[in-house]
Design an enzyme around this catalytic site. Structure first.
Site, PDB file in Angstrom:
ATOM      1  CB  ALA A  35     -11.729 -10.216  17.320  1.00 28.52           C
ATOM      2  CB  THR A  73     -12.131  -7.737  11.159  1.00 32.96           C
ATOM      3  OG1 THR A  73     -12.030  -8.385  12.428  1.00 32.96           O
ATOM      4  CG2 THR A  73     -12.167  -6.243  11.344  1.00 32.96           C
ATOM      5  CB  VAL A  86     -15.223 -14.458  20.577  1.00 27.71           C
ATOM      6  CG1 VAL A  86     -14.442 -15.616  19.928  1.00 27.71           C
ATOM      7  CG2 VAL A  86     -14.418 -13.857  21.721  1.00 27.71           C
ATOM      8  CE  LYS A  87     -17.149 -12.627  11.306  1.00 29.00           C
ATOM      9  NZ  LYS A  87     -16.613 -11.649  10.341  1.00 29.00           N
ATOM     10  CB  VAL A  88     -17.443 -18.859  17.056  1.00 33.43           C
ATOM     11  CG1 VAL A  88     -17.218 -20.362  17.075  1.00 33.43           C
ATOM     12  CG2 VAL A  88     -16.803 -18.203  18.280  1.00 33.43           C
TER      13      VAL A  88
END
Length: 217
Positions: A60, A27, A86-88
């Site tokens: 996310a 997402t 965790v999307k960075v």
């Protein structure tokens, strides 16, 4: 190759999951806004709802761009559910944050990757996934599938464990080409996944079988 669905729409996620082939979800803020989800609490609750539907990894995305705040946001997201990744973003502080998350046992997805050099940095930092945006690369006049192929070759030769998560998928042919090029994961909208089901000869054959079945009484 694993299949992720790229959406925040719970109905689409459920439909893809019911096919029995879904491995995860990605997402981003744009997709959240598209579903009318605003505010930190609402967004975090939505991530929890997604995790209740799908057993695989759920990306996310952090909203900050400085190291300290990325870490704080990432820790909150990771605490929502064990399957949260965790999307960075691929920026200097993002790479620093990915290294910190890696050292502290938090899975990461390095997003907005458009070059092999960026993919190398993400892998060196220990990213769980790296997300090349092949559709956007194609839009700029370059070859997104060739980038997947290049990253796959580099990762294999260098022994990097980071998985290539092909993103910005526009159609079913993109999915097939990514599988050929060596992507470990493909994330795409529901309609691209469902398009893999379709072929005119299948429709013709099925119609013939049904017609013959009627003749058999």
């Amino acid at each position: 190759m694993k299949f992720f669905i790229d959406t925040a729409n719970l109905a689409h996620i459920s439909e893809a999951n019911e096919l029995g082939i879904l491995d995860g979800v990605t997402t981003n803020p744009t997709l959240m806004a598209k579903e009318g989800i605003k505010g930190t609490e609402a967004i975090n609750n939505h991530y929890k709802a997604i995790c209740e539907i799908v057993e695989g990894d759920i990306s996310a995305e952090v909203l900050s761009t400085d190291f300290a705040t990325i870490i704080e946001e990432g820790k909150v997201l990771a605490a929502l559910h064990p399957n949260i990744v965790v999307k960075v973003p691929m920026i200097k502080d993002g790479i620093k944050a990915i290294k910190w998350f890696t050292d502290n046992g938090i899975k990461t997805n390095c997003t907005l990757v458009f070059s092999a050099g960026q993919a190398i940095l993400a892998a060196k930092a220990g990213a769980t996934y790296v997300s090349p945006f092949i559709g956007r690369i194609d839009d700029s006049g370059w070859d997104g599938i060739q980038l997947i192929r290049q990253i796959a070759t580099i990762y294999e030769r260098q022994g990097f464990k980071t998985e290539i998560l092909a993103a910005s998928i526009r159609n079913a042919n993109h999915i097939i080409a990514c599988a050929e090029a060596g992507a470990n994961v493909c994330t795409c909208p529901l309609d691209s996944i469902l398009a893999l089901l379709k072929h005119p000869l299948t429709d013709i054959g099925l119609a013939k079988f049904l017609e013959d079945a009627k003749k058999m009484g």
